[in-house]
Enzyme design. Structure first.
Site, short mmCIF file in Angstrom:
data_model
loop_
_atom_site.label_atom_id
_atom_site.label_comp_id
_atom_site.label_asym_id
_atom_site.label_seq_id
_atom_site.Cartn_x
_atom_site.Cartn_y
_atom_site.Cartn_z
CG ASN A 194 75.73 -15.81 44.41
OD1 ASN A 194 76.18 -14.80 44.93
ND2 ASN A 194 74.48 -16.20 44.61
CD GLU A 242 75.32 -11.71 48.74
OE1 GLU A 242 76.55 -11.46 48.77
OE2 GLU A 242 74.88 -12.81 48.35
CG ASP A 246 75.05 -16.63 48.34
OD1 ASP A 246 75.62 -15.72 47.70
OD2 ASP A 246 73.89 -16.52 48.77
#
Length: 290
Positions: free
Chosen positions: A145, A16, A196
């Site tokens: 997100n 991430e 996301d």
């Protein structure tokens, strides 16, 4: 897949928070749940830094310092030594939450999100940090997100991934604070996967990694789907513009939540990829901490 190659074959459980530093031609990203910061020049070798706690996002302060969003708050990282110094606690007294998606507004403000480590409903929030000041912007967030901004700083985007709705809100370009009520930008509830991480290019196109959808999607400023790039992994997690012209996109991914059989069917899950497609990207602004 056409235009998609492996940037790093290191497998992250939860890759991430990619962020590119043009001054060093280096991509930084995280394996959140394992407390790792990964560093790789576009033409160099991978370095892995053990942070000792969960962290999810990074921004450049100056040539010597970075700001990192961690499970206890915003920490300043010394680039040379790797030492972390807590600057602004965020939910530091809550062991059930951690940091998640974050990004720098063009004015130097930092929007940073939290979420439950066990993805508890409504356990997280989205905060605004600017020159030492911290404010909570949105609460009751399950998975924060898609925090990103238009180049002129007048629009902010974000999502609670659990809702399937990508939101858009007007923003003060001088402070990075939202103005007015958020509105739905993209309703993804009837599409495969979940919204996301996202990033916005110089044309106002929003590029979104679709968790569970094997794709990166590009949306016009009015929310129209422009294109969909197939990914070789199920769980793409976050994009970042890379290269000295910011004309390519790096995308992190994850194997988190998969059993052995599922991982065998998704062998590249957790690797980081390069999308070599025409894009008018831009560099992340530096964050102003004081």
């Amino acid at each position: 897949m056409d235009g998609v190659s492996i940037f790093s074959d290191h497998i992250c459980e939860l890759g991430e928070g990619p962020s590119y530093d043009p001054a060093t031609d280096t991509l930084f990203w995280f394996d959140i749940v394992n407390g790792k910061l990964l560093e790789k020049p576009l033409a160099g070798a991978l370095k892995i830094h053990d942070l000792g706690l969960m962290a999810s996002a990074i921004a450049v302060i100056d040539a010597d310092r970075q700001l990192i969003a961690t499970e206890i708050g915003l920490q300043v990282r010394d680039v040379k030594t790797g030492k972390l110094t807590l600057h602004t606690p965020i939910e530091a007294d809550n062991p059930l939450t951690r940091s998640n998606d974050s990004r720098v507004h063009p004015c130097g403000a930092f929007w940073t999100g939290t979420m439950g480590k066990a993805e508890g409903k409504g356990a997280g929030s989205i905060y605004w940090f600017f020159k030492g000041e911290l404010r909570r912007l949105f609460s009751d967030i399950t998975v924060s997100n898609s925090i990103c901004f238009s180049e002129d700083g007048t629009i902010a985007y974000y999502t609670d991934t659990s809702t399937g709705l990508l939101m858009r809100v007007a923003c003060d370009p001088a402070t990075g604070l939202p103005e007015g009520e958020p509105k739905v930008f993209v309703d993804h509830r009837s599409s495969k996967g979940y919204v996301d991480g996202s990033v916005v290019d110089r044309d106002g196109v929003l590029w979104n990694a679709v968790w569970g959808g094997r794709a990166v999607k590009a949306y016009a400023p009015d929310g129209t789907l422009l294109r969909e790039i197939a990914m070789p992994v199920t769980q793409a997690s976050c994009p970042a513009f890379v290269g000295q012209k910011a004309d390519r996109i790096a995308v992190t991914s994850a194997w988190k939540g998969k059993d052995e059989k599922q991982r065998a069917l998704d062998p590249q899950a957790g690797m980081t990829f390069l999308l070599d497609i025409p894009v008018k990207g831009r560099f992340e602004p530096r964050v102003l901490i004081a």
